[in-house]
Design a protein around this motif. Structure first.
Motif, PDB file in Angstrom:
ATOM      1  N   PHE A  33       0.191   5.537  -4.333  1.00 53.11           N
ATOM      2  CA  PHE A  33       0.367   6.929  -3.910  1.00 53.11           C
ATOM      3  C   PHE A  33       0.465   7.082  -2.391  1.00 53.11           C
ATOM      4  O   PHE A  33       1.365   7.743  -1.888  1.00 53.11           O
ATOM      5  CB  PHE A  33      -0.802   7.756  -4.460  1.00 53.11           C
ATOM      6  N   THR A  34      -0.451   6.462  -1.658  1.00 45.00           N
ATOM      7  CA  THR A  34      -0.462   6.655  -0.197  1.00 45.00           C
ATOM      8  C   THR A  34       0.783   6.063   0.447  1.00 45.00           C
ATOM      9  O   THR A  34       1.349   6.655   1.357  1.00 45.00           O
ATOM     10  CB  THR A  34      -1.734   6.065   0.450  1.00 45.00           C
ATOM     11  N   LYS A  35       1.203   4.921  -0.013  1.00 43.35           N
ATOM     12  CA  LYS A  35       2.409   4.296   0.534  1.00 43.35           C
ATOM     13  C   LYS A  35       3.652   5.107   0.173  1.00 43.35           C
ATOM     14  O   LYS A  35       4.500   5.373   1.027  1.00 43.35           O
ATOM     15  CB  LYS A  35       2.535   2.865   0.009  1.00 43.35           C
ATOM     16  N   LYS A  36       3.724   5.536  -1.075  1.00 45.38           N
ATOM     17  CA  LYS A  36       4.890   6.282  -1.553  1.00 45.38           C
ATOM     18  C   LYS A  36       5.096   7.588  -0.780  1.00 45.38           C
ATOM     19  O   LYS A  36       6.220   7.976  -0.468  1.00 45.38           O
ATOM     20  CB  LYS A  36       4.735   6.589  -3.043  1.00 45.38           C
ATOM     21  N   TYR A  37       3.992   8.276  -0.448  1.00 49.17           N
ATOM     22  CA  TYR A  37       4.095   9.591   0.187  1.00 49.17           C
ATOM     23  C   TYR A  37       3.725   9.597   1.672  1.00 49.17           C
ATOM     24  O   TYR A  37       3.592  10.663   2.270  1.00 49.17           O
ATOM     25  CB  TYR A  37       3.245  10.607  -0.584  1.00 49.17           C
ATOM     26  N   GLY A  38       3.578   8.433   2.281  1.00 52.60           N
ATOM     27  CA  GLY A  38       3.314   8.354   3.719  1.00 52.60           C
ATOM     28  C   GLY A  38       1.982   8.974   4.120  1.00 52.60           C
ATOM     29  O   GLY A  38       1.885   9.633   5.160  1.00 52.60           O
ATOM     30  N   ILE A  39       0.965   8.768   3.321  1.00 55.28           N
ATOM     31  CA  ILE A  39      -0.349   9.369   3.563  1.00 55.28           C
ATOM     32  C   ILE A  39      -1.184   8.391   4.382  1.00 55.28           C
ATOM     33  O   ILE A  39      -1.640   7.373   3.867  1.00 55.28           O
ATOM     34  CB  ILE A  39      -1.030   9.724   2.229  1.00 55.28           C
ATOM     35  N   LYS A  40      -1.347   8.705   5.683  1.00 51.83           N
ATOM     36  CA  LYS A  40      -1.984   7.753   6.595  1.00 51.83           C
ATOM     37  C   LYS A  40      -3.001   8.386   7.533  1.00 51.83           C
ATOM     38  O   LYS A  40      -3.731   7.678   8.198  1.00 51.83           O
ATOM     39  CB  LYS A  40      -0.922   7.085   7.462  1.00 51.83           C
ATOM     40  N   ARG A  41      -3.035   9.698   7.639  1.00 50.14           N
ATOM     41  CA  ARG A  41      -3.897  10.376   8.619  1.00 50.14           C
ATOM     42  C   ARG A  41      -5.290  10.604   8.038  1.00 50.14           C
ATOM     43  O   ARG A  41      -5.447  11.300   7.048  1.00 50.14           O
ATOM     44  CB  ARG A  41      -3.282  11.712   9.016  1.00 50.14           C
ATOM     45  N   LEU A  42      -6.299  10.041   8.689  1.00 53.92           N
ATOM     46  CA  LEU A  42      -7.687  10.207   8.266  1.00 53.92           C
ATOM     47  C   LEU A  42      -8.198  11.557   8.755  1.00 53.92           C
ATOM     48  O   LEU A  42      -8.281  11.790   9.954  1.00 53.92           O
ATOM     49  CB  LEU A  42      -8.551   9.080   8.852  1.00 53.92           C
ATOM     50  N   VAL A  43      -8.532  12.445   7.815  1.00 50.27           N
ATOM     51  CA  VAL A  43      -8.998  13.778   8.206  1.00 50.27           C
ATOM     52  C   VAL A  43     -10.447  14.044   7.834  1.00 50.27           C
ATOM     53  O   VAL A  43     -11.034  15.026   8.284  1.00 50.27           O
ATOM     54  CB  VAL A  43      -8.078  14.894   7.643  1.00 50.27           C
TER      55      VAL A  43
END
Length: 112
Positions: free
Chosen positions: A41-51
């Motif tokens: 999921f994170t790779k597919k949707y470019g989810i990289k920012r730690l919030v």
């Protein structure tokens, strides 16, 4: 790397796609997400920012907290993030990771 159980939330952008995870090595896991070493999921949707990151005394409690957050409505997760990080700043910078490259939107580009 030091083992510190933690639950974390990553996003693609402010109020974008959210991912909740758990790890015993937070810095190592952030590097894996940023370098797209974890398929899914994170790779597919470019989810990289730690919030959001919440540290726990042990892995069992971190996993319980992760499961709790994953069962929440999206708005509850947003409220949790904004309670401690209202600007959705990338908290990974606090741990020595470089800023993420964020391409400018087409409409923001200067003509020519």
């Amino acid at each position: 790397m030091e083992r510190t159980p933690a639950v974390y939330i990553l996003t693609s952008q402010k109020r974008g796609s959210l991912y909740t995870g758990v790890t015993s090595v937070p810095l190592g896991r952030m590097v894996q997400h940023r370098d797209e070493l974890i398929d899914g999921f994170t790779k597919k949707y470019g989810i990289k920012r730690l919030v959001l990151i919440e540290f726990s005394g042990d892995m069992e409690n971190a996993i319980l907290r992760e499961k709790q957050i994953k069962n929440w409505h999206r708005q509850w997760k947003i409220n949790l993030i904004e309670a401690s990080n209202p600007t959705w700043r990338d908290l990974a910078l606090d741990y020595g990771l470089p800023p993420l490259f964020e391409p400018r939107h087409r409409k923001d580009r200067a003509p020519g």
